[in-house]
Design an enzyme around this catalytic site. Structure first.
Site, PDB file in Angstrom:
ATOM      1  N   TRP A  18     -12.362  -9.362  21.716  1.00 10.02           N
ATOM      2  CA  TRP A  18     -11.822  -9.208  23.069  1.00 10.02           C
ATOM      3  C   TRP A  18     -10.869  -8.009  23.032  1.00 10.02           C
ATOM      4  CZ3 TRP A  18      -6.944 -11.695  25.216  1.00 10.02           C
ATOM      5  CH2 TRP A  18      -6.897 -11.578  26.606  1.00 10.02           C
ATOM      6  N   ASP A  66      -8.541 -18.180  18.158  1.00  8.03           N
ATOM      7  CA  ASP A  66      -8.472 -18.058  19.610  1.00  8.03           C
ATOM      8  C   ASP A  66      -9.553 -18.971  20.182  1.00  8.03           C
ATOM      9  OD1 ASP A  66      -8.273 -17.343  22.230  1.00  8.03           O
ATOM     10  OD2 ASP A  66      -8.396 -15.177  21.907  1.00  8.03           O
ATOM     11  N   ALA A 112     -10.747 -20.089  23.609  1.00  3.43           N
ATOM     12  CA  ALA A 112     -10.610 -19.880  25.061  1.00  3.43           C
ATOM     13  C   ALA A 112     -11.749 -20.513  25.853  1.00  3.43           C
ATOM     14  CB  ALA A 112     -10.534 -18.387  25.363  1.00  3.43           C
ATOM     15  N   LYS A 158     -10.444 -21.390  31.470  1.00  2.00           N
ATOM     16  CA  LYS A 158     -11.872 -21.514  31.763  1.00  2.00           C
ATOM     17  C   LYS A 158     -12.309 -22.969  31.877  1.00  2.00           C
ATOM     18  CE  LYS A 158     -11.842 -17.057  30.514  1.00  2.00           C
ATOM     19  NZ  LYS A 158     -10.759 -16.285  29.942  1.00  2.00           N
TER      20      LYS A 158
HETATM   21  C1  LMR Z   1     -12.690 -11.746  29.777  1.00  2.00           C
HETATM   22  O1  LMR Z   1     -12.856 -11.460  28.588  1.00  2.00           O
HETATM   23  O2  LMR Z   1     -13.370 -11.256  30.698  1.00  2.00           O
HETATM   24  C2  LMR Z   1     -11.646 -12.760  30.141  1.00  2.00           C
HETATM   25  O3  LMR Z   1     -11.012 -13.233  29.008  1.00  2.00           O
HETATM   26  C3  LMR Z   1     -10.720 -12.287  31.176  1.00  2.00           C
HETATM   27  C4  LMR Z   1      -9.765 -11.244  30.685  1.00  2.00           C
HETATM   28  O4  LMR Z   1      -8.559 -11.422  30.917  1.00  2.00           O
HETATM   29  O5  LMR Z   1     -10.190 -10.245  30.098  1.00  2.00           O
END
Ligand code: LMR
Length: 395
Positions: free
Chosen positions: A128, A209, A211, A244
């Site tokens: 991410w 993590d 999520a 989420k």
């Molecule tokens: C994403 O990866 O799209 C989500 O986790 C939202 C974000 O804040 O980036």
């Protein structure tokens, strides 16, 4: 002119995509960018169980006074059980409520920096993007480990192990507990076991993590790796998000957990997490975490929430299968079956940035430039359009 030296900051590429999509006048456009769940009408609904909890809470809430620096214990207890099950004694776990999963990630990184000013954090390539951005912001050196095989679109596990064997005691290995973002490719049980051996051999500390618990193979299944790691290594840090799986994105509810096999550390760890909250934002937000604890502690609401989450999970799986089948049909090859074996909200297609741009320009299909697309942005009517665009873009 105190601010004359500040620089224009590049926009976050995921968030920039949201704006570009909004500004696109085409009717047939398709938003597969930011990771937000959408139903088949393109809406992000409030879950029934959350709405019911909200009503209940509105009726009984009689003060807006502060709760506690690490949030309400009912919330942390409920999330600890959801994430860690019942195998890890509570007296080994310190925790603090945070503003969303990102808040927990940020606090976790700061905690490592306080613990070891020379810490290095190993992140998957890719990960991410905000993981890397926050690490850079905190001046924490970031190392990458190979993760995704662009040929098979699965995990390049051998390379991952080679790269992670560079980690030493005092380093941190950041892992995605389930539903890897951005690739959708995940480790199997044997591979997690090898990661645990590697962690124990090197002495590096895992940070997980989590999520998307409940979006992959199920609530329990998605917690498998997190539980196994937390039981098997001396110390584990977990950043868990409710954005989420409870659909409460804007409420910002998350929990940072620090598990230590040495119960004598808990008091100190807990005081450190409370201190970090106090320095950064003082009390964490209450509303979202309150709704979560109401849902999880009420038998009916909990079972309704579980069935809503299961519907979301199944709809993601069905869309994956439909897209994979459609691509098989029009390409006459099985090179896209990886989409059905990926899990979670995202898959990485393995397209080049210019192919991604072509999809946006010619077909109005928006995905992140690394070719991550949000499966939940699709519905059974739009799957054929994406399949067609993928093939016509030359993938
Ligand atoms: C994403 O990866 O799209 C989500 O986790 C939202 C974000 O804040 O980036």
């Amino acid at each position: 002119m105190i601010f004359k030296n500040i620089q224009n900051q590049p926009p976050d590429k995921i968030l920039a995509l949201m704006t570009a999509f909004k500004d696109d006048p085409r009717e047939q456009k398709l938003d597969l960018g930011v990771g937000v769940y959408k139903d088949s009408n393109g809406n992000t609904p409030i879950m029934r169980s959350i709405k019911a909890a909200e009503k209940k809470w509105w009726e009984i809430e009689n003060s807006k006074s502060y709760i506690g620096l690490v949030g309400d214990p009912a919330f942390s207890d409920a999330i600890i059980s959801l994430v860690l099950g019942s195998n890890i004694p509570k007296n080994l776990i310190a925790s603090a409520a945070t503003p969303g999963g990102t808040g927990a990630v940020r606090q976790g990184f700061e905690l490592f920096k306080i613990a070891n000013p020379n810490v290095r954090v190993f992140v998957s390539d890719p990960t991410w993007p905000n993981h890397i951005s926050i690490l850079q912001y905190l001046n924490i050196p970031c190392e990458t480990y190979r993760y995704f095989d662009n040929e098979t679109r699965g995990v390049d596990f051998d390379s991952m192990v080679v790269d992670l064997s560079r980690a030493k005691a005092g380093d941190v290995i950041l892992l995605h507990g389930c539903c890897h973002n951005p690739t959708g490719a995940n480790l199997n049980k044997q591979q997690w076991q090898i990661i645990i051996e590697l962690l124990n051999k090197s002495g590096a500390t895992p940070m997980i993590d989590l999520a998307y618990q409940g979006f992959g193979d199920g609530l329990e299944e998605d917690a498998y790796a997190t539980r196994l790691i937390a039981e098997s290594v001396p110390e584990t840090v977990i950043a868990s998000s409710c954005s989420k799986n409870f659909g409460i994105y804007r409420e910002r509810a998350g929990l940072l957990m620090l598990v230590s096999q040495d119960s004598s550390r808990r008091k100190i760890n807990q005081s450190m997490l409370a201190f970090l909250n106090r320095q950064n934002y003082s009390f964490p937000p209450d509303h979202g975490s309150r709704l979560v604890s109401i849902v999880l502690n009420d038998t009916d609401l909990r079972s309704d929430w579980m069935s809503e989450l299961e519907d979301i999970r199944n709809s993601l799986l069905n869309l994956r299968i439909q897209l994979s089948d459609e691509l098989q049909k029009i390409s006459g090859s099985d090179r896209f079956t990886f989409i059905a074996s990926h899990r979670g909200m995202f898959s990485r297609l393995g397209a080049t940035p210019s192919q991604v741009e072509k999809m946006r320009k010619e077909f109005g299909i928006y995905m992140v430039s690394d070719s991550r697309f949000n499966v939940a942005g699709l519905n059974y009517k739009t799957v054929p359009a994406l399949a067609k665009a993928i093939i016509e873009t030359g993938l």
